[in-house]
Design a protein around this motif. Sequence first.
Motif, short mmCIF file in Angstrom:
data_model
loop_
_atom_site.label_atom_id
_atom_site.label_comp_id
_atom_site.label_asym_id
_atom_site.label_seq_id
_atom_site.Cartn_x
_atom_site.Cartn_y
_atom_site.Cartn_z
N ALA A 243 0.82 -1.20 0.00
CA ALA A 243 0.00 0.00 0.00
C ALA A 243 0.86 1.25 0.00
N GLY A 244 2.01 1.20 0.67
CA GLY A 244 2.90 2.36 0.74
C GLY A 244 4.07 2.17 -0.19
N LEU A 245 5.16 1.58 0.36
CA LEU A 245 6.35 1.31 -0.44
C LEU A 245 6.10 0.08 -1.30
N LYS A 246 6.07 0.27 -2.62
CA LYS A 246 5.81 -0.84 -3.54
C LYS A 246 7.02 -1.78 -3.58
N HIS A 247 6.74 -3.07 -3.72
CA HIS A 247 7.81 -4.04 -3.84
C HIS A 247 7.34 -5.23 -4.66
N MET A 248 8.31 -5.96 -5.21
CA MET A 248 8.00 -7.17 -5.97
C MET A 248 8.50 -8.38 -5.20
N VAL A 249 7.72 -9.42 -5.18
CA VAL A 249 8.17 -10.68 -4.58
C VAL A 249 8.88 -11.49 -5.66
N LEU A 250 9.70 -12.43 -5.23
CA LEU A 250 10.50 -13.21 -6.18
C LEU A 250 9.63 -13.99 -7.15
N LYS A 251 8.50 -14.46 -6.66
CA LYS A 251 7.58 -15.21 -7.52
C LYS A 251 7.14 -14.34 -8.70
N SER A 252 6.89 -13.06 -8.46
CA SER A 252 6.47 -12.15 -9.53
C SER A 252 7.60 -11.89 -10.51
N ILE A 253 8.83 -11.80 -10.00
CA ILE A 253 9.97 -11.59 -10.90
C ILE A 253 10.15 -12.80 -11.80
N ARG A 254 10.05 -13.99 -11.23
CA ARG A 254 10.18 -15.21 -12.04
C ARG A 254 9.09 -15.30 -13.10
N ALA A 255 7.93 -14.71 -12.79
CA ALA A 255 6.79 -14.80 -13.71
C ALA A 255 6.82 -13.76 -14.83
#
Length: 310
Positions: A243-255
């Motif tokens: 909601a505040g600081l956006k981040h990507m999880v590793l699963k999303s990077i792999r996808a």
Amino acid sequence: VADVHCCIGRGLAAIRPGDNADRDFILAALRLSEAKLEKLGSGSTFSAIKRDDLDFLGIPLPPLAEQKRIAAILNEQMAAVERARAAAKARLEAAKALPAAYLRAVFSSPEARDWHHTNIGSVSSLVIDGPHVTPSYVEKGVPFLTVRNIVNRQIDLSDVSYVTTEDHAAFSARGKAERGDILYTKDGTMGIPCVVDSDLDFSFFVSVALIKLVRDHVHPPFMAYALESPAVLKQVKRLGAGAGLKHMVLKSIRALEVPLPPLADQQRTAQTLSAQLAAAERARTAIEEELDAINKLPTALLRRAFCGEL
């Protein structure tokens, strides 16, 4: 210059030139004295200039006609400087937009539409991030990279922290960054890739991901450019969580879905983009230097005026 009737708060001073003073000349004298006045500021909560400091500020005061002549020349010169500054800023914005334009032209081309697509996980042997705890920093040791150390697609060590060799060894147990790997920002400023181009030993924080590519059919510089393509950045925006600081999880990077043309096409495309982006960077640097020189002109012109050189 106040161009309307107004009231002022205690943080402002109102200076009304007398009959023997030209407003624009006094304004120029005050601008030349900005640095001097700033040094006079004092106060524990916030810095303030005392009334007496303004009252007793010494300025040269030639005859009124000479003041008007100098002020008129300065006004004309300052207007020219402002026009030059505006033009340089416009060129700088255009130069900053060039990399995205080059990437868009390549990855949105008719040729690119026929490229095979896959996901990062399928072309990588490892996708990890750094430790999820803030380490104990030391004055000298192994560089510990965060998002701020990835600048213009390169590793920037001008403002880097350090960890002990023992912590580095522990952090690297899951995977060590090597030449040809890709670092990828995943927290805050998401989606900036950087190809590791040296054998420097370093660790990296949780805000950075490490992507180890399968090298026999993936060219790392091409994949780094592909990660900055419009289609991939659109995925990053969609997959970013928080909601505040956006981040990507590793699963999303792999996808992340990325283009994967034949290796020869990857190498050719990367070579072309590398030359284009290097030229764009040179142009940006030159314009920034020009803008810096323009920004110094007002002070130089004021000094000339008050040294009797106009």
